[in-house]
Design a protein around this motif. Sequence first.
Motif, PDB file in Angstrom:
ATOM      1  N   ALA A  50       0.822  -1.210   0.000  1.00 52.91           N
ATOM      2  CA  ALA A  50       0.000   0.000   0.000  1.00 52.91           C
ATOM      3  C   ALA A  50       0.853   1.257   0.000  1.00 52.91           C
ATOM      4  N   ALA A  51       2.067   1.155   0.536  1.00 53.17           N
ATOM      5  CA  ALA A  51       2.949   2.320   0.636  1.00 53.17           C
ATOM      6  C   ALA A  51       3.816   2.518  -0.600  1.00 53.17           C
ATOM      7  N   ILE A  52       3.744   1.614  -1.561  1.00 53.61           N
ATOM      8  CA  ILE A  52       4.653   1.659  -2.704  1.00 53.61           C
ATOM      9  C   ILE A  52       4.179   2.522  -3.865  1.00 53.61           C
ATOM     10  N   PRO A  53       2.946   2.350  -4.387  1.00 52.65           N
ATOM     11  CA  PRO A  53       2.615   2.948  -5.690  1.00 52.65           C
ATOM     12  C   PRO A  53       2.856   4.442  -5.827  1.00 52.65           C
ATOM     13  N   THR A  54       2.250   5.252  -4.972  1.00 52.78           N
ATOM     14  CA  THR A  54       2.357   6.702  -5.150  1.00 52.78           C
ATOM     15  C   THR A  54       3.796   7.182  -5.062  1.00 52.78           C
ATOM     16  N   VAL A  55       4.511   6.730  -4.027  1.00 56.33           N
ATOM     17  CA  VAL A  55       5.848   7.292  -3.804  1.00 56.33           C
ATOM     18  C   VAL A  55       6.872   6.757  -4.797  1.00 56.33           C
ATOM     19  N   PHE A  56       6.865   5.463  -5.065  1.00 59.08           N
ATOM     20  CA  PHE A  56       7.882   4.912  -5.959  1.00 59.08           C
ATOM     21  C   PHE A  56       7.624   5.272  -7.414  1.00 59.08           C
ATOM     22  N   LEU A  57       6.366   5.275  -7.835  1.00 60.67           N
ATOM     23  CA  LEU A  57       6.091   5.669  -9.214  1.00 60.67           C
ATOM     24  C   LEU A  57       6.379   7.153  -9.419  1.00 60.67           C
ATOM     25  N   THR A  58       6.021   7.985  -8.443  1.00 62.02           N
ATOM     26  CA  THR A  58       6.315   9.413  -8.552  1.00 62.02           C
ATOM     27  C   THR A  58       7.811   9.657  -8.622  1.00 62.02           C
ATOM     28  N   ALA A  59       8.559   9.033  -7.707  1.00 63.10           N
ATOM     29  CA  ALA A  59      10.004   9.236  -7.678  1.00 63.10           C
ATOM     30  C   ALA A  59      10.664   8.685  -8.936  1.00 63.10           C
ATOM     31  N   TRP A  60      10.242   7.515  -9.385  1.00 66.96           N
ATOM     32  CA  TRP A  60      10.868   6.892 -10.551  1.00 66.96           C
ATOM     33  C   TRP A  60      10.657   7.715 -11.821  1.00 66.96           C
ATOM     34  N   PHE A  61       9.403   7.994 -12.144  1.00 64.33           N
ATOM     35  CA  PHE A  61       9.127   8.714 -13.385  1.00 64.33           C
ATOM     36  C   PHE A  61       9.526  10.184 -13.282  1.00 64.33           C
ATOM     37  N   GLY A  62       9.419  10.756 -12.083  1.00 57.76           N
ATOM     38  CA  GLY A  62       9.859  12.134 -11.912  1.00 57.76           C
ATOM     39  C   GLY A  62      11.350  12.289 -12.143  1.00 57.76           C
ATOM     40  N   LEU A  63      12.126  11.372 -11.607  1.00 56.09           N
ATOM     41  CA  LEU A  63      13.580  11.455 -11.743  1.00 56.09           C
ATOM     42  C   LEU A  63      14.075  10.918 -13.084  1.00 56.09           C
ATOM     43  N   MET A  64      13.621   9.737 -13.450  1.00 55.17           N
ATOM     44  CA  MET A  64      14.210   9.048 -14.599  1.00 55.17           C
ATOM     45  C   MET A  64      13.619   9.486 -15.939  1.00 55.17           C
ATOM     46  N   GLU A 241       0.076  15.850   9.288  1.00 58.19           N
ATOM     47  CA  GLU A 241       0.210  17.303   9.228  1.00 58.19           C
ATOM     48  C   GLU A 241       1.242  17.828  10.216  1.00 58.19           C
ATOM     49  N   GLY A 242       1.563  17.031  11.246  1.00 55.88           N
ATOM     50  CA  GLY A 242       2.565  17.447  12.213  1.00 55.88           C
ATOM     51  C   GLY A 242       3.982  17.418  11.675  1.00 55.88           C
ATOM     52  N   ARG A 243       4.207  16.741  10.553  1.00 55.53           N
ATOM     53  CA  ARG A 243       5.490  16.711   9.838  1.00 55.53           C
ATOM     54  C   ARG A 243       6.623  16.092  10.669  1.00 55.53           C
ATOM     55  N   ASP A 244       6.249  15.236  11.626  1.00 55.29           N
ATOM     56  CA  ASP A 244       7.276  14.546  12.405  1.00 55.29           C
ATOM     57  C   ASP A 244       7.540  13.138  11.895  1.00 55.29           C
ATOM     58  N   HIS A 245       6.765  12.696  10.921  1.00 55.89           N
ATOM     59  CA  HIS A 245       6.886  11.313  10.459  1.00 55.89           C
ATOM     60  C   HIS A 245       8.114  11.128   9.571  1.00 55.89           C
ATOM     61  N   PHE A 246       8.532   9.875   9.450  1.00 52.68           N
ATOM     62  CA  PHE A 246       9.638   9.504   8.572  1.00 52.68           C
ATOM     63  C   PHE A 246       9.142   8.387   7.665  1.00 52.68           C
ATOM     64  N   GLY A 247       8.961   8.676   6.387  1.00 48.89           N
ATOM     65  CA  GLY A 247       8.429   7.693   5.463  1.00 48.89           C
ATOM     66  C   GLY A 247       6.920   7.806   5.339  1.00 48.89           C
ATOM     67  N   LYS A 248       6.264   6.662   5.181  1.00 47.12           N
ATOM     68  CA  LYS A 248       4.831   6.631   4.909  1.00 47.12           C
ATOM     69  C   LYS A 248       3.995   6.385   6.166  1.00 47.12           C
ATOM     70  N   ILE A 249       2.743   6.820   6.089  1.00 46.69           N
ATOM     71  CA  ILE A 249       1.727   6.509   7.088  1.00 46.69           C
ATOM     72  C   ILE A 249       0.668   5.670   6.399  1.00 46.69           C
ATOM     73  N   VAL A 250       0.275   4.566   7.018  1.00 47.60           N
ATOM     74  CA  VAL A 250      -0.624   3.620   6.383  1.00 47.60           C
ATOM     75  C   VAL A 250      -1.881   3.455   7.229  1.00 47.60           C
ATOM     76  N   LEU A 251      -3.039   3.414   6.554  1.00 50.48           N
ATOM     77  CA  LEU A 251      -4.313   3.111   7.194  1.00 50.48           C
ATOM     78  C   LEU A 251      -4.640   1.632   6.980  1.00 50.48           C
ATOM     79  N   ILE A 252      -5.022   0.937   8.059  1.00 54.35           N
ATOM     80  CA  ILE A 252      -5.336  -0.485   8.006  1.00 54.35           C
ATOM     81  C   ILE A 252      -6.826  -0.668   8.253  1.00 54.35           C
ATOM     82  N   PRO A 253      -7.563  -1.290   7.315  1.00 53.24           N
ATOM     83  CA  PRO A 253      -9.004  -1.535   7.515  1.00 53.24           C
ATOM     84  C   PRO A 253      -9.260  -2.413   8.738  1.00 53.24           C
TER      85      PRO A 253
END
Length: 253
Positions: A50-64, A241-253
């Motif tokens: 769940a944490a992969i698609p947005t960040v890795f696709l954005t970083a990959w296509f944005g950079l490469m 919104e507190g901007r203290d996190h490192f990496g992704k935040i995931v919601l679990i059903p």
Amino acid sequence: VTKLGDNVNEFQIGQRVVAYTGTGGYAEYAKAKTSEVRPLPDGVEASAAAAIPTVFLTAWFGLMEEGKLKSGEWLLVQAGSSGVGVAAIQIGKHAGAKVVTTTSGDEKMRRLRQLGADAVIDYTRTDFVAEGMRATGNRGFDVVLEMIGGEVYQKSIEVLARGGRLISIGGAFGKIPDTPPTLTDERTVSRFSITNYLKAHPEGFKQLDAALQWVRDGKYRVVIDRSFPLAETRAAQRFLEGRDHFGKIVLIP
């Protein structure tokens, strides 16, 4: 998969999959086109997927693709401890770039070095323009990945080397000009949206297969700071919104 549409033969009910619909939202279920869904390989947990698609696709296509990052070039990743930042640092290093990133606090700096960053700048203590130029021997950066907007966007232009490319993926905390400025010395500025990119290049969804394999094989790390149950979405949003996190935040059903 809990339900299939008419004439869908690529997937089966009960199959583990990951999807990128591009619309966002907090929900227990999501409807996706078959082209937006990829099989989830064994060895990759659902939370990591769940944490992969947005960040890795954005970083990959944005950079490469947008940034045309090459081996040996200097890359500056703003907000290195964000989800996209964490992915971009790893992709940049595997591409052979020299990676500098910005963050705040000693602990985040330490963890970004562990991810492979060659230099980390604490923007709350020093001016990243001066420190970035010093790190590159005053030549500047070939590619800058920027997601903050406002003053950070403007200062990111200042650190571009001749022929440098600034890739802006959103103004989380400040405005971005509707029309990118025209620069000298063959420098360019562009705005990049992974949603728009995949609409124009639907075959790009297959890059998600590669990202999943990279994670499964240990080539890249998925960094999840904290998981929240869906019922605590409000708390998750406040934590983000507190901007203290490192990496992704995931919601679990």
